[in-house]
Design a protein around this motif. Structure first.
Motif, PDB file in Angstrom:
ATOM      1  N   ARG A  16       0.993  -0.802   0.213  1.00 30.33           N
ATOM      2  CA  ARG A  16       0.189   0.327  -0.177  1.00 30.33           C
ATOM      3  C   ARG A  16       0.610   1.283   0.371  1.00 30.33           C
ATOM      4  O   ARG A  16       0.765   2.480  -0.617  1.00 30.33           O
ATOM      5  CB  ARG A  16      -1.096   0.016   1.158  1.00 30.33           C
ATOM      6  N   LEU A  17       2.158   1.534   0.918  1.00 33.61           N
ATOM      7  CA  LEU A  17       2.980   2.037   1.016  1.00 33.61           C
ATOM      8  C   LEU A  17       3.383   2.687  -0.437  1.00 33.61           C
ATOM      9  O   LEU A  17       3.461   3.996  -0.994  1.00 33.61           O
ATOM     10  CB  LEU A  17       3.579   1.945   1.608  1.00 33.61           C
ATOM     11  N   LYS A  18       3.923   1.826  -0.952  1.00 36.45           N
ATOM     12  CA  LYS A  18       4.590   1.812  -1.970  1.00 36.45           C
ATOM     13  C   LYS A  18       3.675   2.278  -3.625  1.00 36.45           C
ATOM     14  O   LYS A  18       3.899   3.524  -4.078  1.00 36.45           O
ATOM     15  CB  LYS A  18       4.835   0.162  -2.939  1.00 36.45           C
ATOM     16  N   ASP A  23       2.331   7.112  -6.539  1.00 34.96           N
ATOM     17  CA  ASP A  23       0.880   8.093  -7.180  1.00 34.96           C
ATOM     18  C   ASP A  23       1.519   9.566  -6.441  1.00 34.96           C
ATOM     19  O   ASP A  23       1.360  10.368  -7.382  1.00 34.96           O
ATOM     20  CB  ASP A  23       0.129   7.092  -7.051  1.00 34.96           C
ATOM     21  N   TYR A  24       1.903   9.330  -5.907  1.00 35.54           N
ATOM     22  CA  TYR A  24       1.687  10.746  -5.120  1.00 35.54           C
ATOM     23  C   TYR A  24       3.425  11.274  -4.400  1.00 35.54           C
ATOM     24  O   TYR A  24       2.899  12.372  -4.244  1.00 35.54           O
ATOM     25  CB  TYR A  24       1.153  10.740  -3.544  1.00 35.54           C
ATOM     26  N   THR A  25       4.087  10.652  -4.832  1.00 35.55           N
ATOM     27  CA  THR A  25       5.219  10.993  -4.316  1.00 35.55           C
ATOM     28  C   THR A  25       6.758  11.068  -5.521  1.00 35.55           C
ATOM     29  O   THR A  25       6.224  10.771  -7.194  1.00 35.55           O
ATOM     30  CB  THR A  25       6.639  11.145  -3.451  1.00 35.55           C
ATOM     31  N   GLN A  26       7.633  11.705  -5.820  1.00 40.89           N
ATOM     32  CA  GLN A  26       8.318  11.609  -6.936  1.00 40.89           C
ATOM     33  C   GLN A  26       9.657  10.355  -6.689  1.00 40.89           C
ATOM     34  O   GLN A  26       9.777  10.843  -5.420  1.00 40.89           O
ATOM     35  CB  GLN A  26       9.350  12.971  -7.318  1.00 40.89           C
ATOM     36  N   VAL A  27       9.544   9.706  -7.567  1.00 44.59           N
ATOM     37  CA  VAL A  27      10.831   8.712  -7.644  1.00 44.59           C
ATOM     38  C   VAL A  27      11.832   9.082  -7.916  1.00 44.59           C
ATOM     39  O   VAL A  27      11.611  10.101  -9.236  1.00 44.59           O
ATOM     40  CB  VAL A  27       9.931   7.571  -8.674  1.00 44.59           C
ATOM     41  N   ALA A  28      12.730   8.821  -7.134  1.00 41.56           N
ATOM     42  CA  ALA A  28      14.077   9.210  -7.506  1.00 41.56           C
ATOM     43  C   ALA A  28      14.752   8.489  -7.954  1.00 41.56           C
ATOM     44  O   ALA A  28      16.272   9.140  -8.242  1.00 41.56           O
ATOM     45  CB  ALA A  28      14.834   9.275  -6.247  1.00 41.56           C
ATOM     46  N   GLY A  29      14.835   7.287  -8.879  1.00 43.87           N
ATOM     47  CA  GLY A  29      15.346   6.539  -9.672  1.00 43.87           C
ATOM     48  C   GLY A  29      16.350   6.291  -9.304  1.00 43.87           C
ATOM     49  O   GLY A  29      16.474   5.263 -10.387  1.00 43.87           O
ATOM     50  N   ILE A  33      13.575   4.694  -3.579  1.00 47.24           N
ATOM     51  CA  ILE A  33      14.064   6.143  -2.657  1.00 47.24           C
ATOM     52  C   ILE A  33      12.687   7.029  -3.511  1.00 47.24           C
ATOM     53  O   ILE A  33      12.528   7.211  -4.875  1.00 47.24           O
ATOM     54  CB  ILE A  33      15.150   6.824  -3.117  1.00 47.24           C
ATOM     55  N   TYR A  34      12.231   7.462  -2.755  1.00 48.84           N
ATOM     56  CA  TYR A  34      11.266   8.900  -3.005  1.00 48.84           C
ATOM     57  C   TYR A  34      11.961   9.555  -2.368  1.00 48.84           C
ATOM     58  O   TYR A  34      12.109  10.519  -1.559  1.00 48.84           O
ATOM     59  CB  TYR A  34       9.677   8.347  -2.402  1.00 48.84           C
ATOM     60  N   TRP A  35      11.116  10.908  -2.886  1.00 49.13           N
ATOM     61  CA  TRP A  35      11.142  12.540  -2.808  1.00 49.13           C
ATOM     62  C   TRP A  35      10.102  12.737  -2.540  1.00 49.13           C
ATOM     63  O   TRP A  35       9.131  13.009  -3.195  1.00 49.13           O
ATOM     64  CB  TRP A  35      11.607  13.749  -3.980  1.00 49.13           C
ATOM     65  N   LEU A  36       9.945  13.446  -1.075  1.00 48.49           N
ATOM     66  CA  LEU A  36       8.588  14.369  -0.570  1.00 48.49           C
ATOM     67  C   LEU A  36       9.022  16.551  -0.632  1.00 48.49           C
ATOM     68  O   LEU A  36       9.831  16.604  -0.038  1.00 48.49           O
ATOM     69  CB  LEU A  36       8.476  13.987   1.108  1.00 48.49           C
ATOM     70  N   PRO A  37       8.479  17.108  -1.702  1.00 48.32           N
ATOM     71  CA  PRO A  37       8.574  18.288  -1.504  1.00 48.32           C
ATOM     72  C   PRO A  37       8.297  18.993  -0.094  1.00 48.32           C
ATOM     73  O   PRO A  37       7.238  18.579   0.228  1.00 48.32           O
ATOM     74  CB  PRO A  37       8.236  18.844  -2.760  1.00 48.32           C
ATOM     75  N   ILE A 102      -0.355  10.086   6.259  1.00 45.72           N
ATOM     76  CA  ILE A 102       0.360   9.135   4.855  1.00 45.72           C
ATOM     77  C   ILE A 102      -0.135   7.182   5.476  1.00 45.72           C
ATOM     78  O   ILE A 102      -1.745   6.818   5.310  1.00 45.72           O
ATOM     79  CB  ILE A 102       1.405   8.503   4.154  1.00 45.72           C
ATOM     80  N   LEU A 103       0.117   7.478   6.733  1.00 43.54           N
ATOM     81  CA  LEU A 103      -0.156   5.662   7.560  1.00 43.54           C
ATOM     82  C   LEU A 103      -1.654   5.516   8.043  1.00 43.54           C
ATOM     83  O   LEU A 103      -2.274   4.409   7.427  1.00 43.54           O
ATOM     84  CB  LEU A 103       0.511   5.353   8.657  1.00 43.54           C
ATOM     85  N   GLU A 104      -1.859   6.604   7.856  1.00 41.87           N
ATOM     86  CA  GLU A 104      -3.446   6.733   8.860  1.00 41.87           C
ATOM     87  C   GLU A 104      -4.266   7.213   7.840  1.00 41.87           C
ATOM     88  O   GLU A 104      -5.025   6.188   7.521  1.00 41.87           O
ATOM     89  CB  GLU A 104      -3.747   8.162   9.541  1.00 41.87           C
ATOM     90  N   LYS A 105      -4.476   7.646   5.834  1.00 41.74           N
ATOM     91  CA  LYS A 105      -4.900   7.590   5.372  1.00 41.74           C
ATOM     92  C   LYS A 105      -4.866   6.346   4.404  1.00 41.74           C
ATOM     93  O   LYS A 105      -5.710   5.466   4.798  1.00 41.74           O
ATOM     94  CB  LYS A 105      -4.394   7.814   3.783  1.00 41.74           C
ATOM     95  N   LEU A 106      -3.822   5.017   4.774  1.00 41.06           N
ATOM     96  CA  LEU A 106      -3.505   4.329   4.227  1.00 41.06           C
ATOM     97  C   LEU A 106      -4.419   2.977   5.553  1.00 41.06           C
ATOM     98  O   LEU A 106      -3.806   1.660   5.385  1.00 41.06           O
ATOM     99  CB  LEU A 106      -2.274   3.571   3.776  1.00 41.06           C
ATOM    100  N   ASP A 107      -4.790   3.299   7.006  1.00 48.30           N
ATOM    101  CA  ASP A 107      -5.024   1.868   7.809  1.00 48.30           C
ATOM    102  C   ASP A 107      -4.374   1.189   7.581  1.00 48.30           C
ATOM    103  O   ASP A 107      -4.154   0.119   8.221  1.00 48.30           O
ATOM    104  CB  ASP A 107      -6.815   1.697   7.281  1.00 48.30           C
ATOM    105  N   ILE A 108      -2.745   1.550   7.854  1.00 46.60           N
ATOM    106  CA  ILE A 108      -1.563   1.259   8.417  1.00 46.60           C
ATOM    107  C   ILE A 108      -1.410   1.677   9.778  1.00 46.60           C
ATOM    108  O   ILE A 108      -1.313   2.634  10.600  1.00 46.60           O
ATOM    109  CB  ILE A 108      -0.718   1.018   7.648  1.00 46.60           C
TER     110      ILE A 108
END
Length: 110
Positions: A16-18, A23-29, A33-37, A102-108
């Motif tokens: 679910r996190l992946k 979908d909602y962050t920038q994939v770092a390549g 690894i993801y970028w959260l602005p 994010i964790l709350e939204k995904l019910d984790i």
């Protein structure tokens, strides 16, 4: 490196996190690894003045059983700059709030 780490993820939590981060962050390549602005409201004066370095981001590393959030504010356009620094208290709290939301939204539940 200073980090905020959430461990003990179950396989379904990881998936679910992946999906969410894809979908909602920038994939770092780099896999996992993801970028959260950062929002402009939490930038330091130096970071706000360095418009050419924007966006300023936190790196998130997703692994099978954990999510590690670096507490270093980076820029995607420079390797080194005066605007890169460890998170201020406000930035750290913003990151923790964002991650927890994010964790709350995904019910984790950890």
């Amino acid at each position: 490196m200073k980090q905020y780490v959430i461990d003990g993820l179950r396989p379904q939590d990881f998936l679910r996190l992946k999906e969410y981060l894809d979908d909602y962050t920038q994939v770092a390549g780099i896999v996992g690894i993801y970028w959260l602005p950062l929002e402009k409201e939490v930038l330091t004066p130096v970071q706000a003045d360095h418009r050419d370095c924007a966006p300023h981001v936190f790196a998130l590393k997703l692994e099978q059983t954990s999510l590690a959030c670096e507490l270093l504010v980076r820029t995607q356009k420079q390797i080194r700059c005066d605007c890169m620094a460890y998170a201020t208290r406000d930035q750290r709290n913003w990151l923790i709030d964002q991650t927890d939301a994010i964790l709350e939204k995904l019910d984790i539940r950890i």
